[in-house]
Design an enzyme around this catalytic site. Structure first.
Site, PDB file in Angstrom:
ATOM      1  N   PHE A 197       0.811  -1.228   0.000  1.00  0.00           N
ATOM      2  CA  PHE A 197       0.000   0.000   0.000  1.00  0.00           C
ATOM      3  C   PHE A 197       0.839   1.272   0.000  1.00  0.00           C
ATOM      4  CE2 PHE A 197      -0.269   2.553   3.897  1.00  0.00           C
ATOM      5  CZ  PHE A 197       0.499   1.818   4.786  1.00  0.00           C
ATOM      6  N   LYS A 198       2.127   1.170   0.373  1.00  0.00           N
ATOM      7  CA  LYS A 198       2.986   2.355   0.409  1.00  0.00           C
ATOM      8  C   LYS A 198       3.049   3.039  -0.967  1.00  0.00           C
ATOM      9  CE  LYS A 198       4.835   1.596   4.677  1.00  0.00           C
ATOM     10  NZ  LYS A 198       4.234   0.321   5.088  1.00  0.00           N
ATOM     11  N   ASP A 199       2.834   2.247  -2.043  1.00  0.00           N
ATOM     12  CA  ASP A 199       2.860   2.834  -3.389  1.00  0.00           C
ATOM     13  C   ASP A 199       1.810   3.927  -3.565  1.00  0.00           C
ATOM     14  OD1 ASP A 199       4.910   1.262  -4.573  1.00  0.00           O
ATOM     15  OD2 ASP A 199       3.518  -0.386  -4.895  1.00  0.00           O
ATOM     16  N   LEU A 257       3.439   6.952  -2.110  1.00  0.00           N
ATOM     17  CA  LEU A 257       4.799   7.266  -2.554  1.00  0.00           C
ATOM     18  C   LEU A 257       4.929   7.450  -4.062  1.00  0.00           C
ATOM     19  CD1 LEU A 257       6.798   5.203   0.051  1.00  0.00           C
ATOM     20  CD2 LEU A 257       6.842   7.686  -0.250  1.00  0.00           C
TER      21      LEU A 257
END
Ligand SMILES: *Cc1c(COP(=O)(O)O)cnc(C)c1O
Length: 464
Positions: free
Chosen positions: A111-113, A116
């Site tokens: 989920f960091k995508d 970011l």
């Protein structure tokens, strides 16, 4: 809209300055001076928007006119055009009372995508616009580093250096970071653990001369833009479940570590989104669960679990919640944070605890809970959970009521954590982009746990 610090000692800033500042100069975290509230009529209008259009509506309330609308649209379209699913974060129905929102369709399968990819585009935009040099420096236990590198690889005006603990990230995480061969990327693989890496980064950011000289910028979730980018999918999730839930209340269960993701949900609720229960799912590192259950916030002993991205003892975004909980009293926040420093804990009164329990439910999944959830959902629903999402599912089962529906956020694809899937005696097929990593050459510099060595590496990297 201006932004201020939770500790009250920073002059109000605009959106761009807030992004560039990262951690507030007074040691606090930046937050909006006033959270914009969306009316029920507007929410109804938003409920049919595409992901990018929803993103633009939400950001419009926060960026002032610091970024022209057309530019912002281009940045958002570029960020989410890289996702493998047209809906960006699709919602799947698992049972009558459970939905899973898949947040793992970005380049690094976690989920960091979501935040970011946008942050990479934004930094690149700021660099082009203002001629700023941007040197991103961060430590990772795996997912953040990979997502941040993918967000800025090959981009003009930006260099990124990520420290990871040597041999202590999952194989796929390591490959995602180290198979990137763009010249603006430096991977330092440190013989130590994540805390050692994190500490060195903190020391470098605390050295203001060094920070200024090399234009160091942070990418961790203390940066408000990451929080804001994540609020978008809470709205998106709610609207999808609402269509089918009838009159039932909608809960959201969030696999949590640093309190960044769930704070985005809290922000969405403060903006007027009628989420019923926000469920904090943790693993055996359960400081947040204990806080919601007992009113004591006290770091405990570090445990290694099947969900390493949630192996965190001090949840850095917790301070943002504390600020709202303490009715936006910055002096009180400073007091509480000082107490945490000197006495090692924060203890709430019974009345305050009841307030917290109105804001959140919480459950900490044991290692066994985690694996059992993976096996159960594979057998009963033919859905393969990653070990972080499995903690979210265990928490949904504990905390969501029979007359309610729950959306559990799937924070990673199971292929990223095959080490745990194998323990469940389940064989999975890797998606092609992950399979391809195994035959690519790696680029990383392995170094001792030594701050001077990191400085030498950085100076060489920045001047080449
Ligand atoms: C980072 C991460 C988490 C924890 O998110 P926070 O914002 O730190 O609470 C959960 N699951 C996965 C897969 C992650 O990468």
């Amino acid at each position: 809209m201006k932004y201020i610090s939770t500790r009250g000692q920073v002059e109000p800033k605009g959106f761009i300055d807030t992004v560039l500042m990262g951690l507030a100069d007074d040691g606090g975290l930046m937050i909006p001076e006033q959270i914009p509230v969306i009316s029920p009529e507007e929410l109804r209008e938003w409920s049919t928007l595409s992901y990018v259009d929803l993103f633009l509506q939400i950001f419009a309330r926060y960026v002032n006119d610091e970024i022209p609308a057309a530019d912002l649209r281009e940045l958002a379209e570029r960020s989410y055009g890289n996702f493998r699913h047209p809906e960006v974060t699709p919602v799947k129905k698992i049972s009558d009372s459970l939905y899973i929102m898949e947040l793992f369709h970005g380049p690094t399968f976690a989920f960091k995508d979501v935040a970011l990819q946008f942050m990479g585009e934004l930094y690149s935009y700021m660099s082009r616009k203002n001629g700023d040099i941007i040197h991103i420096l961060g430590a990772t236990s795996g997912d953040t580093g990979a997502a941040a590198i993918q967000g800025v690889r090959g981009k003009e005006g930006i260099k990124i250096c990520i420290l990871h603990p040597h041999g202590k990230v999952s194989k796929v995480q390591e490959l995602q970071m180290t198979t990137v061969d763009d010249s603006n990327v430096l991977n330092l693989s440190v013989k130590g653990n994540f805390d050692d890496c994190q500490k060195m980064i903190k020391d470098l950011f605390a050295d203001l001369t060094f920070k200024k000289k090399y234009h160091l910028r942070a990418i961790n979730s203390i940066n408000f833009v990451r929080i804001l980018a994540q609020t978008v999918y809470y709205f998106y999730a709610y609207f999808r479940a609402q269509d089918e839930s009838g009159e039932r209340k909608v809960n959201i269960s969030v696999p949590s570590g640093n309190f960044g993701n769930i704070f985005s949900g809290f922000l969405a609720r403060q903006m007027g989104l009628p989420i019923n229960k926000l469920i904090i799912a943790t693993n055996e590192n359960n400081i947040l669960e204990r806080f919601v259950r007992t009113g004591e916030y006290q770091p405990g002993e570090f445990r290694s679990t099947h969900s390493p991205s949630m192996d965190i003892q001090v949840a850095s975004n917790f301070e943002r919640y504390l600020y709202y909980f303490l009715k936006e009293d910055a002096a009180k926040v400073s007091d509480y944070m000082n107490k945490l420093q000197t006495e090692g804990k924060i203890v709430l009164s019974q009345e305050d605890l009841e307030h917290v329990q109105r804001d959140f439910a919480a459950y900490g999944a044991s290692n066994q809970d985690c694996l059992q959830s993976i096996i159960k959902y594979k057998n009963e629903y033919d859905y393969l959970l990653d070990p972080h999402t499995a903690c979210g599912i265990a928490a949904y089962e504990q905390c969501s009521g029979p007359e309610e529906v729950c959306i559990t956020l799937a924070t990673a694809h199971p292929a990223k954590f095959d080490e745990s899937i194998v323990l469940c005696e389940i064989e999975q097929e890797f998606p092609a982009p992950i399979q391809a990593l195994f035959s690519m050459p790696q680029h990383q510099t392995i170094i001792d746990h030594d701050l001077n060595e990191v400085v030498r590496q950085l100076e060489a990297f920045y001047t080449r």
